[in-house]
Design an enzyme around this catalytic site. Structure first.
Site, PDB file in Angstrom:
ATOM      1  N   SER A 133      41.138  37.992  42.112  1.00 50.05           N
ATOM      2  CA  SER A 133      40.904  38.050  40.677  1.00 50.05           C
ATOM      3  C   SER A 133      42.172  37.674  39.922  1.00 50.05           C
ATOM      4  CB  SER A 133      40.535  39.484  40.286  1.00 50.05           C
ATOM      5  OG  SER A 133      39.611  39.993  41.194  1.00 50.05           O
ATOM      6  N   SER A 180      43.770  34.848  39.607  1.00 50.54           N
ATOM      7  CA  SER A 180      44.749  34.008  40.313  1.00 50.54           C
ATOM      8  C   SER A 180      44.423  32.527  40.175  1.00 50.54           C
ATOM      9  CB  SER A 180      44.779  34.363  41.801  1.00 50.54           C
ATOM     10  OG  SER A 180      45.146  35.690  41.977  1.00 50.54           O
ATOM     11  N   THR A 186      39.039  30.528  38.191  1.00 51.74           N
ATOM     12  CA  THR A 186      38.261  29.914  37.105  1.00 51.74           C
ATOM     13  C   THR A 186      38.896  28.582  36.704  1.00 51.74           C
ATOM     14  OG1 THR A 186      37.550  32.083  36.347  1.00 51.74           O
ATOM     15  CG2 THR A 186      37.364  30.284  34.771  1.00 51.74           C
TER      16      THR A 186
HETATM   17  C1  OXD Z   1      37.269  40.173  39.225  1.00 50.01           C
HETATM   18  C2  OXD Z   1      36.405  39.532  38.217  1.00 50.01           C
HETATM   19  O1  OXD Z   1      37.788  41.254  38.975  1.00 50.01           O
HETATM   20  O2  OXD Z   1      35.963  38.413  38.471  1.00 50.01           O
HETATM   21  O3  OXD Z   1      37.419  39.579  40.299  1.00 50.01           O
HETATM   22  O4  OXD Z   1      36.110  40.138  37.176  1.00 50.01           O
HETATM   23 MN    MN Z   2      36.271  37.809  40.521  1.00 54.81          MN
END
Ligand code: OXD
Ligand code: MN
Length: 620
Positions: free
Chosen positions: A285, A287, A290
């Site tokens: 998350s 990193s 996206t």
């Molecule tokens: C995560 C998210 O925490 O995508 O991985 O929200």
């Molecule tokens: Mn995530």
């Protein structure tokens, strides 16, 4: 299921509960398609409403977004953002103690015992857990409306999709689910045909962080999975379709049924000849997952005819279809991290979030435009995420502040996003924040060596979960917070998947985060990552056949990487090198973690580990 079925049948409000459930368009359709599921779901909703003492029930049909938004706005719980710049966008502020996933409060609840979930999970006996849940849920919705949100994960007609119901008193949760999943009437047929669903019971209760629990019961609800979450209203703790269903509960199913439910993005890359390659990637998350899923090729690549489009930014489900893994995105929207999203880091996301977006815990400027760190110069009079005039000392936006945006707001969606059969996946990338050791890119020599890359992932922690930021921790396949059963068995499952595939994806380790002696990032990252992606595509299609053979895997000949103009060739050379001594230390560091899984750690992976280790030793 909650042990109050009998009482619920005679309860004071039951008649009106039944009428409210029966009046929903979704429920009418469900009844027409599958009377059995209709009866079961009606009973469950009634039972939960009875337990929580809800005043009334509203089953979401799919057209309620505006009404609920307007209600919350009138009540002052949503702030309307600048309508000219950000049409139909709102800001929500959560209590400062409820801002991220809480791993310490996340439990896997079974009857067997802690060994089943292994050392990376919190385990609780399911009967004890249910008692705690019931005592906290009882009466927790007195005077409130209970919303039942039927949702579907995956393309509507896909046999690889899965349905769920989240029952909640939180209108914030309802609005988020309406953006990140397919909901309401349109999903009735899919749920009816599947004849099963995951059940999520959520209650904001008293938002008491001392009594916050996110409990997963994989064996409940006809073994389809039950999630119970209370005293929280935020992100992965409360949007049960996401981490709880699409990763944790789905992982149990995936192991049973022979597929993969991964914390991975999935992107389509078109080369100048028009040929598409689909690349997935697991990154912890916050990193850059996206950003990578929305990678835009630099201008001269675009001119040459390279193009990219998105299938998934966070979660990918992959099934074996005739020997090839085919991936779908179970989600219908983004719940993305806002800070450091900018026109430089992710122009596609910036354009997408300018409409129909619900922001959480970001700052706002005087004209009610959203603002966060990394966007540019701080405007005068900016208000921070807690509603205070920014004092220059604390953060403007919470580091885990988010945008919730429907996926169709993103301009470059792959045409295969809605493909019920998914897209053929040719590569897995594993990566994370590592300022040292891990090279820019290396290619595994075999599927099992790639599994070892994933298993060995040790990365710096981020603000997506409550806890210290920047500490190195083991996060295999970026799944540590989401792998609900013994991680050793998960590695075995990966190895078995490799055996049944005729065309297994090639596996890569990437690291955009190497720093020099001055603490500066060496690789420019963001759209420049296209250069690494180009190398991967050409390795897959056979255009680049030669590479440097190292003890860890193959790395690019520097001349096969088209380097950006503003980097020093020698520095890039240094992050393509394998430091055998450093890697041997890494192997030593990782060994106790692997040993913590005892006999569950696959023999085959130990063998791979020792083979690669021997190769490193021979290098010294
Ligand atoms: C995560 C998210 O925490 O995508 O991985 O929200
Ligand atoms: Mn995530």
């Amino acid at each position: 299921m909650l042990g109050v079925e009998k009482e619920a049948k005679q309860g004071q409000f039951v008649q009106s509960y039944r009428e409210e459930i029966g009046s929903s368009l979704f429920m009418k359709l469900l009844r027409k398609e599958n009377e059995g599921i209709f009866n079961e779901v009606s009973d469950l909703i009634t039972e939960y409403a009875f337990l929580t003492g809800a005043h009334s029930i509203h089953v979401i049909d799919g057209n309620e977004e505006k009404t609920i938004t307007d209600e919350l706005h009138r009540e002052g719980k949503l702030i309307k953002l600048n309508e000219s710049n950000f049409p139909n966008c709102y800001l929500y502020r959560s209590p400062p103690f409820d801002v991220a996933r809480s791993e310490k409060d996340t439990y896997i609840c079974t009857e067997r015992g802690p060994e089943e979930v292994g050392p990376t999970n919190n385990w609780m006996n399911s009967r004890d857990a249910m008692k705690i849940a019931i005592s906290n849920l009882k009466g927790s919705m007195a005077g409130k409306v209970l919303y039942a949100v039927p949702y579907w994960l995956g393309p509507l007609s896909s046999g690889f999709g899965d349905g769920g119901f989240e029952l909640t008193d939180s209108r914030y949760v309802v609005l988020n689910l309406m953006k990140i999943t397919r909901v309401g009437e349109k999903v009735a047929k899919s749920i009816a045909m599947k004849n099963s669903y995951v059940l999520g019971l959520h209650s904001t209760a008293r938002l008491n962080p001392e009594k916050r629990f996110i409990m997963h019961f994989p064996d409940e609800n006809r073994k389809m999975g039950l999630v119970v979450s209370f005293n929280t209203d935020y992100g992965g703790n409360a949007l049960l379709s996401k981490k709880c269903h699409a990763l944790r509960i789905a992982s149990f199913k995936a192991r049973r049924e022979g597929w993969l439910a991964e914390h991975m993005m999935l992107i389509e890359v078109k080369d100048p000849s028009g040929k598409s390659t689909f690349i997935s990637g697991a990154f912890p998350s916050s990193s850059g997952k996206t950003n990578l899923s929305m990678l835009k090729p630099p201008e001269h690549y675009a001119k040459e005819g390279w193009a990219t489009s998105l299938i998934s930014d966070d979660i990918t489900w992959m099934n074996n279809v005739e020997g090839t893994l085919r991936g779908i995105n179970p989600e219908y929207g983004f719940f993305g991290v806002a800070p450091h999203t900018s026109m430089k880091t992710n122009p596609g996301a910036m354009e997408a979030i300018m409409k129909n977006t619900l922001f959480t815990n970001v700052g706002i400027d005087r004209d009610r435009n959203p603002f966060w760190e990394g966007m540019g110069p701080v405007p005068d009079g900016v208000i921070d995420w807690q509603g205070r005039v920014y004092d220059g000392k604390e953060k403007i936006a919470h580091p885990n502040s988010r945008f919730t945006t429907p996926i169709h707001e993103y301009a470059d969606l792959s045409k295969d996003y809605e493909n019920p059969m998914g897209a053929p996946v040719s590569a897995f990338l594993f990566g994370g924040r590592r300022s040292d050791l891990i090279p820019l890119i290396m290619e595994a020599k075999s599927w099992n060596e790639g599994v070892l890359f994933g298993a060995m992932q040790r990365v710096e922690t981020t603000a997506a979960a409550i806890g210290k930021v920047g500490e190195l921790r083991n996060d295999p396949m970026a799944m540590r917070p989401f792998m609900p059963y013994n991680m050793g068995e998960y590695f075995q499952h990966y190895i078995e998947i490799g055996k049944i595939l005729k065309n297994p994806p090639k596996i890569y380790n990437v690291n955009w985060f190497r720093k020099d002696g001055m603490g500066n990032f060496i690789w420019p990252g963001y759209s420049e990552n296209m250069r690494v992606v180009e190398w991967i595509v050409k390795r897959i299609d056979g255009t680049i056949t030669s590479a440097v053979d190292t003890p860890m895997g193959y790395v690019p000949n520097i001349d096969d990487l088209r380097l950006p103009a503003n980097v020093e060739r020698d520095k890039i050379k240094s992050i393509l090198e394998i430091d055998a001594k450093g890697f041997l230390n890494e192997f030593d560091t990782i060994e106790p973690f692997f040993k913590s899984f005892g006999s569950m750690f696959p023999e085959e992976l130990w063998r791979t580990y020792h083979n690669v280790r021997d190769r490193l030793e021979r290098e010294l």
